[in-house]
Design a protein around this motif. Sequence first.
Motif, mmCIF file in Angstrom:
data_model
loop_
_atom_site.group_PDB
_atom_site.id
_atom_site.type_symbol
_atom_site.label_atom_id
_atom_site.label_comp_id
_atom_site.label_asym_id
_atom_site.label_seq_id
_atom_site.Cartn_x
_atom_site.Cartn_y
_atom_site.Cartn_z
ATOM 1 N N ASP A 83 -94.575 41.103 -24.141
ATOM 2 C CA ASP A 83 -93.271 40.865 -24.758
ATOM 3 C C ASP A 83 -92.979 41.873 -25.863
ATOM 4 O OD1 ASP A 83 -92.221 38.198 -23.580
ATOM 5 O OD2 ASP A 83 -94.346 37.842 -23.977
ATOM 6 N N ALA A 84 -94.027 42.456 -26.426
ATOM 7 C CA ALA A 84 -93.848 43.455 -27.486
ATOM 8 C C ALA A 84 -95.140 44.232 -27.679
ATOM 9 C CB ALA A 84 -93.438 42.787 -28.797
ATOM 10 N N ILE A 85 -95.007 45.366 -28.353
ATOM 11 C CA ILE A 85 -96.177 46.179 -28.714
ATOM 12 C C ILE A 85 -96.259 46.215 -30.236
ATOM 13 C CG2 ILE A 85 -97.187 48.495 -28.663
ATOM 14 C CD1 ILE A 85 -95.752 48.818 -25.913
ATOM 15 N N GLY A 86 -97.407 45.786 -30.770
ATOM 16 C CA GLY A 86 -97.623 45.791 -32.221
ATOM 17 C C GLY A 86 -98.579 46.910 -32.590
ATOM 18 N N GLY A 317 -102.496 41.962 -33.549
ATOM 19 C CA GLY A 317 -101.675 41.222 -32.586
ATOM 20 C C GLY A 317 -101.197 39.894 -33.142
ATOM 21 N N THR A 318 -102.070 39.229 -33.900
ATOM 22 C CA THR A 318 -101.702 37.956 -34.525
ATOM 23 C C THR A 318 -100.597 38.159 -35.562
ATOM 24 O OG1 THR A 318 -103.881 36.996 -34.142
ATOM 25 C CG2 THR A 318 -102.609 36.045 -35.919
ATOM 26 N N ALA A 319 -100.778 39.158 -36.428
ATOM 27 C CA ALA A 319 -99.747 39.464 -37.437
ATOM 28 C C ALA A 319 -98.443 39.880 -36.753
ATOM 29 C CB ALA A 319 -100.235 40.573 -38.371
ATOM 30 N N ALA A 320 -98.560 40.680 -35.684
ATOM 31 C CA ALA A 320 -97.366 41.161 -34.963
ATOM 32 C C ALA A 320 -96.596 40.003 -34.338
ATOM 33 C CB ALA A 320 -97.770 42.162 -33.884
ATOM 34 N N TYR A 321 -97.313 39.000 -33.857
ATOM 35 C CA TYR A 321 -96.663 37.841 -33.234
ATOM 36 C C TYR A 321 -95.718 37.149 -34.221
ATOM 37 C CZ TYR A 321 -96.094 32.993 -31.675
ATOM 38 O OH TYR A 321 -95.567 31.770 -31.348
ATOM 39 N N TYR A 322 -96.222 36.893 -35.446
ATOM 40 C CA TYR A 322 -95.392 36.200 -36.437
ATOM 41 C C TYR A 322 -94.229 37.080 -36.902
ATOM 42 C CZ TYR A 322 -98.734 32.455 -36.257
ATOM 43 O OH TYR A 322 -99.521 31.417 -35.799
ATOM 44 N N GLU A 323 -94.456 38.391 -36.981
ATOM 45 C CA GLU A 323 -93.363 39.315 -37.296
ATOM 46 C C GLU A 323 -92.311 39.274 -36.175
ATOM 47 O OE1 GLU A 323 -93.132 41.972 -40.028
ATOM 48 O OE2 GLU A 323 -94.250 40.291 -40.857
ATOM 49 N N PHE A 324 -92.799 39.306 -34.936
ATOM 50 C CA PHE A 324 -91.922 39.355 -33.753
ATOM 51 C C PHE A 324 -91.038 38.110 -33.650
ATOM 52 C CE2 PHE A 324 -91.330 38.425 -29.147
ATOM 53 C CZ PHE A 324 -90.560 39.533 -28.804
ATOM 54 N N ASN A 326 -90.180 36.211 -35.957
ATOM 55 C CA ASN A 326 -89.254 36.186 -37.095
ATOM 56 C C ASN A 326 -88.161 37.246 -36.971
ATOM 57 O OD1 ASN A 326 -90.339 34.021 -38.495
ATOM 58 N ND2 ASN A 326 -91.836 35.289 -39.582
ATOM 59 N N GLY A 327 -88.171 37.968 -35.844
ATOM 60 C CA GLY A 327 -87.101 38.927 -35.577
ATOM 61 C C GLY A 327 -87.343 40.347 -36.031
ATOM 62 N N ALA A 328 -88.557 40.653 -36.528
ATOM 63 C CA ALA A 328 -88.838 42.017 -36.988
ATOM 64 C C ALA A 328 -88.977 42.972 -35.798
ATOM 65 C CB ALA A 328 -90.122 42.036 -37.814
ATOM 66 N N ARG A 329 -88.305 44.092 -35.866
ATOM 67 C CA ARG A 329 -88.406 45.132 -34.834
ATOM 68 C C ARG A 329 -88.453 46.485 -35.530
ATOM 69 N NH1 ARG A 329 -88.720 40.867 -32.889
ATOM 70 N NH2 ARG A 329 -87.727 39.967 -31.037
ATOM 71 N N ALA A 330 -89.286 47.373 -35.021
ATOM 72 C CA ALA A 330 -89.335 48.735 -35.554
ATOM 73 C C ALA A 330 -88.587 49.657 -34.606
ATOM 74 C CB ALA A 330 -90.784 49.188 -35.693
ATOM 75 N N GLY A 331 -87.984 50.691 -35.160
ATOM 76 C CA GLY A 331 -87.306 51.686 -34.329
ATOM 77 C C GLY A 331 -88.291 52.750 -33.874
#
Length: 345
Positions: A83-86, A317-324, A326-331
């Motif tokens: 679903d995403a790459i952290g 990956g765990t930290a990225a999940y909670y960021e993800f 919460n709507g955080a996205r990097a360009g």
Amino acid sequence: MKKNHTEEDVYILAIESSCDETAAAVVKNGREILSNVISSQIDLHTLYGGVVPEIASRKHIEKINQVIESALLESGLTLENMDAIGVTYGPGLVGALLVGVAEAKAMAYAADKPLVGVHHIEGHVSANFIEHPDLEPPFMCLIVSGGHTHLVIVRDYGEFEILGRTRDDAAGEAFDKVARAVGLGYPGGPKIDKAAKEGNPQAIKFPRARVDGNVYDFSFSGLKSAVLNHINHANMMGEEMNIPDLLASFQNAVVDVLVSHTVEAAKEYGFKKVAIAGGVASNSALRKGMKDACEKNGIAFYYPSPIYCTDNAAMIGTAAYYEFINGARAGLDLNAVPNLKLGER
């Protein structure tokens, strides 16, 4: 064989390359580790007595593709299932970070996946969520590693209030420098931990620093100097040193300061949950000291397994999940930030 993949589940492919470990992991819903692959460079850097940034960067370039392939293979999933790459983008060695960031951006672009930048230290804190399903913010956390010593309140996922930090050497740095001084070499932490088991922690009275201006700040340079002065004095006088006693006494002084600051802060701020994180969190004396102090004060104590204390991608990956979520996205303009402060975005 593909593992069950439902629409509600969130799968993160995580990449970590901030120092001398090239790591990738697949994490399901923030707390379930489907794979955690680490390629360590310790043997290589031991030859030089510490991490050589240029060598670290080159090794990351060599290893990163195969580490990611292994993590996906072990998870039984493909890049399409993610679903995403952290990825860790700071703090750390700039060249090493750039390898992971460039890889993550290329994969996110090629596979059309969201990209999430992760703060390395927030990753260390998040390692506690992996094995403790009952642990939820808010709680107190002591972060101790080669480059960082922080005492923080984890207000929420990704939200931190810093109570104290090191004014000079981080705890892990002090371990490395003392280990070098007695000829143990790199990495200092695990070697001192092992040697200190044979010594008497009360043999030598080393100083415990209190820092003016903030009772929860740390300072280890005075302790490190006291140990080096003790060694130099013994060498000048031709006195025989009991190295295990010296190391046990040094370690005891470090642990005493770390534990007392953390428990005092937990009591003052009314926290009944304390966690530790970072490479030094795998130190057996620190774990025991903190466990005993927490038990004595009716505080629940959480700590990650040693594999999740040192640098790894599962915690990212765990930290990225909670960021993800919460709507955080990097360009795709995400860059390495070697001196990224805790709480900065």
